[in-house]
Design an enzyme around this catalytic site. Structure first.
Site, PDB file in Angstrom:
ATOM      1  N   GLY A  13     -25.629  72.868  99.383  1.00 30.70           N
ATOM      2  CA  GLY A  13     -26.314  74.143  99.222  1.00 30.70           C
ATOM      3  C   GLY A  13     -25.505  75.058  98.322  1.00 30.70           C
ATOM      4  N   SER A  39     -24.408  71.056 105.025  1.00 28.29           N
ATOM      5  CA  SER A  39     -23.754  71.148 106.328  1.00 28.29           C
ATOM      6  C   SER A  39     -23.106  72.504 106.479  1.00 28.29           C
ATOM      7  CB  SER A  39     -22.689  70.057 106.477  1.00 28.29           C
ATOM      8  OG  SER A  39     -21.928  70.259 107.646  1.00 28.29           O
ATOM      9  N   ILE A  42     -19.315  72.829 106.044  1.00 27.06           N
ATOM     10  CA  ILE A  42     -18.663  72.819 104.734  1.00 27.06           C
ATOM     11  C   ILE A  42     -18.810  74.199 104.113  1.00 27.06           C
ATOM     12  CG2 ILE A  42     -18.638  71.791 102.439  1.00 27.06           C
ATOM     13  CD1 ILE A  42     -19.809  69.252 103.696  1.00 27.06           C
ATOM     14  N   VAL A  47     -16.313  82.189  94.647  1.00 25.70           N
ATOM     15  CA  VAL A  47     -15.585  82.947  93.626  1.00 25.70           C
ATOM     16  C   VAL A  47     -16.470  83.223  92.416  1.00 25.70           C
ATOM     17  CG1 VAL A  47     -13.376  82.015  94.330  1.00 25.70           C
ATOM     18  CG2 VAL A  47     -14.654  80.862  92.532  1.00 25.70           C
ATOM     19  N   LYS A  78     -23.174  94.556  84.818  1.00 26.32           N
ATOM     20  CA  LYS A  78     -21.993  94.104  84.077  1.00 26.32           C
ATOM     21  C   LYS A  78     -22.306  94.107  82.583  1.00 26.32           C
ATOM     22  CE  LYS A  78     -19.073  90.020  83.369  1.00 26.32           C
ATOM     23  NZ  LYS A  78     -18.773  88.646  83.811  1.00 26.32           N
ATOM     24  N   PRO A  96     -17.840  92.354  74.876  1.00 21.77           N
ATOM     25  CA  PRO A  96     -19.093  92.984  75.305  1.00 21.77           C
ATOM     26  C   PRO A  96     -20.285  92.042  75.196  1.00 21.77           C
ATOM     27  CG  PRO A  96     -18.642  93.599  73.048  1.00 21.77           C
ATOM     28  CD  PRO A  96     -17.500  92.694  73.482  1.00 21.77           C
ATOM     29  N   LEU A 334     -19.944  72.298  90.037  1.00 21.23           N
ATOM     30  CA  LEU A 334     -18.595  71.783  90.188  1.00 21.23           C
ATOM     31  C   LEU A 334     -18.554  70.268  90.336  1.00 21.23           C
ATOM     32  CD1 LEU A 334     -17.186  74.473  92.661  1.00 21.23           C
ATOM     33  CD2 LEU A 334     -17.019  74.430  90.162  1.00 21.23           C
ATOM     34  N   TYR A 432     -24.305  78.287  64.752  1.00 19.06           N
ATOM     35  CA  TYR A 432     -24.892  77.173  65.483  1.00 19.06           C
ATOM     36  C   TYR A 432     -26.093  77.697  66.254  1.00 19.06           C
ATOM     37  CZ  TYR A 432     -21.749  79.129  69.052  1.00 19.06           C
ATOM     38  OH  TYR A 432     -21.072  79.964  69.901  1.00 19.06           O
TER      39      TYR A 432
END
Length: 497
Positions: A13, A39, A42, A47, A78, A96, A334, A432
């Site tokens: 999740g 689970s 976990i 971060v 932001k 910026p 990740l 690009y």
């Protein structure tokens, strides 16, 4: 011809898992049945509180209400990322989310500014960035709708509580028909003939079959890494920071800064992310140059508010899997790779992978050409971001610690060396059409860290320096005047003063 709906099984999740579940179920309702396994035992790697403007498009595509999202996650606006002490101690600049100035006669503004800078005029290039001036004054307003307006020349992102984002998306995903299963995976079954993942066995004994598996299991990479053994490409020789010491603290009184801050430290750098209800802090460091105890002490000494928890260490390594889509497993977030959060790219990489998967979604069988196209785009994104992150370390004159001497003098990828040389010689930046970080980003970091081009587009030399200086002064004054009319960040958020 109608195809049976594919059984998409999402493992994990958190932000990546619920972003994937929400988008796939919302955008491909006719083609999929989505199940997410997670689970509660976990924990979430919380971060990823700072984002890039691309997340706005993701939220809009799903049809989510921005105000509801911001309230649920205690989000702030932001306008960019401020870097302190990276070029040398005492330096400060903002990367910026927006342009510098305006092109003139199809020549980028940078070259007009470089001409005046060489004459000792023109001021700081940051004065020509609306986002920069807004951030410095802690003001915020959404960009103007008129594309020709000065206040349309910037974008914005969010800073939010990552532990609240997943639950917010979970409610939305379940409304789209996503099934959530609580449980821990203890075994992965593979097809003996194809090598594909056939099913997952939970600790409870439940067996879950699927057609396409999306690995959002975080650093563990349960399916792509563990089960399929997809090779890891290690980039720690370029990005040696391998740990972060995270610590939330109470928000200080006063105006809220509409920016994320990164401050160079002796063995890495530390982040500061202001939310509505608290401030996120962390020290990203190289364990070869600093102990965990020393990092903990350093972040405790650096925060300006009362700590709300004990410092928590996160371990990681920079790099990516050789392939993010292998067999019938697609890794997102990740589980696919990791690049330190110096430029707030983690959630962007999750978003890119999800978008590519949806665009290439296999209605029939999985085709090798689709896997190759997906892997090519993901690799391209990782490679470009990797070079941009290395730039922050390499383009420095710091020599006050072993860490900074090492990263400053390390060998860098040829692709980055070419970009630096092109910019140094004549202020040119490779164009690009895909990927992250276009010209304004490279300009902000290179000039911000003291890498000012030695030349410029020779066409600008035909302009009268006096008239050019007056034009730049007018533009700078106009930006300052328009920004001065905008509300403070706290007022824009609807929070009490």
């Amino acid at each position: 011809m109608n195809q049976p709906r594919k059984r998409v099984i999402i493992v994990g999740g958190g932000t990546a898992g619920w972003m994937a579940a929400s988008a796939i179920a919302k955008l491909l309702p006719h083609a999929v049945e989505v199940t997410l396994i997670e689970s509660a035992e976990i924990g979430i790697v919380g971060v990823g509180e700072a984002t890039l403007p691309h997340l706005r498009a993701f939220i809009e595509t799903l049809g989510l209400d921005e105000a509801e999202f911001m309230a649920a996650t205690h989000a702030t606006w932001k306008l960019g990322i401020e870097f302190r002490d990276f070029g040398k101690p005492g330096d400060r600049y903002l990367h910026p989310f927006g342009d510098f100035g305006r092109p003139l006669h199809d020549i980028p503004f940078l070259h007009w500014w470089l001409r005046m800078h060489a004459l000792g005029q023109g001021g700081d290039i940051a004065d020509y960035s609306v986002a920069n001036v807004m951030a410095a004054q802690r003001r915020f307003a959404r960009p103007a709708e008129d594309p020709d307006a000065l206040l349309a020349s910037y974008g914005y992102a969010y800073q939010f509580d990552a532990t609240r984002f997943g639950p917010f998306l979970r409610s939305f995903a379940e409304e789209q028909g996503v099934t959530r299963i609580e449980g821990r995976i203890v075994s992965v079954e593979r097809d003996g003939a194809t090598g594909d993942v056939a099913a997952l066995l939970l600790e409870s004994g439940t067996r879950i079959e699927g057609d396409l598996f999306v690995d959002c299991s975080g650093f563990r990479s349960l399916l792509l890494g563990d089960a399929l053994g997809e090779e890891w490409e290690d980039w720690s020789h370029w990005l040696p920071c391998d740990r972060a010491m995270a610590l939330p603290c109470a928000a200080p009184p006063g105006e809220i800064e509409p920016l994320t801050r990164a401050t160079a430290m002796p063995a890495g750098w530390r982040w500061r992310i202001p939310l509505q209800h608290r401030v996120g802090n962390g020290y990203v460091y190289s364990s070869a140059h600093l102990s965990d105890d020393a990092a903990s002490a350093a972040i405790l000494a650096a925060v300006e508010g009362e700590p709300l928890a004990d410092p928590r260490v996160l371990r990681f390594r920079a790099g990516r899997r050789k392939r993010s889509w292998s067999h019938n497993v697609v890794a997102v977030g990740l589980a696919s790779g990791f690049l330190e959060p110096l430029e707030s790219t983690s959630i962007y990489l999750v978003q890119v992978a999800i978008q590519q998967l949806i665009a290439l979604f296999p209605i029939g069988g999985i085709a090798e050409v689709d896997r190759d196209a997906f892997n090519d785009q993901v690799d391209y994104e990782y490679d470009r971001i990797r070079d941009f992150l290395i730039l922050h370390y390499h383009a420095s004159t710091r020599d006050d610690s072993e860490f900074w001497r090492a990263v400053r003098h390390m060998a860098i990828p040829d692709s980055l060396a070419e970009k630096i040389e092109l910019f140094r010689r004549a202020g040119r930046i490779q164009r690009y059409s895909r990927g992250l970080f276009f010209a304004p980003s490279w300009i902000a970091v290179m000039i911000g860290q003291g890498l000012v081009p030695q030349g410029w587009d020779q066409r600008v030399d035909a302009a009268d320096p006096r008239a050019l200086g007056q034009a730049l002064d007018r533009l700078r004054s106009q930006i300052a005047a328009e920004v001065a009319t905008l509300p403070g960040h706290r007022a824009a958020l609807g929070l009490p003063a």
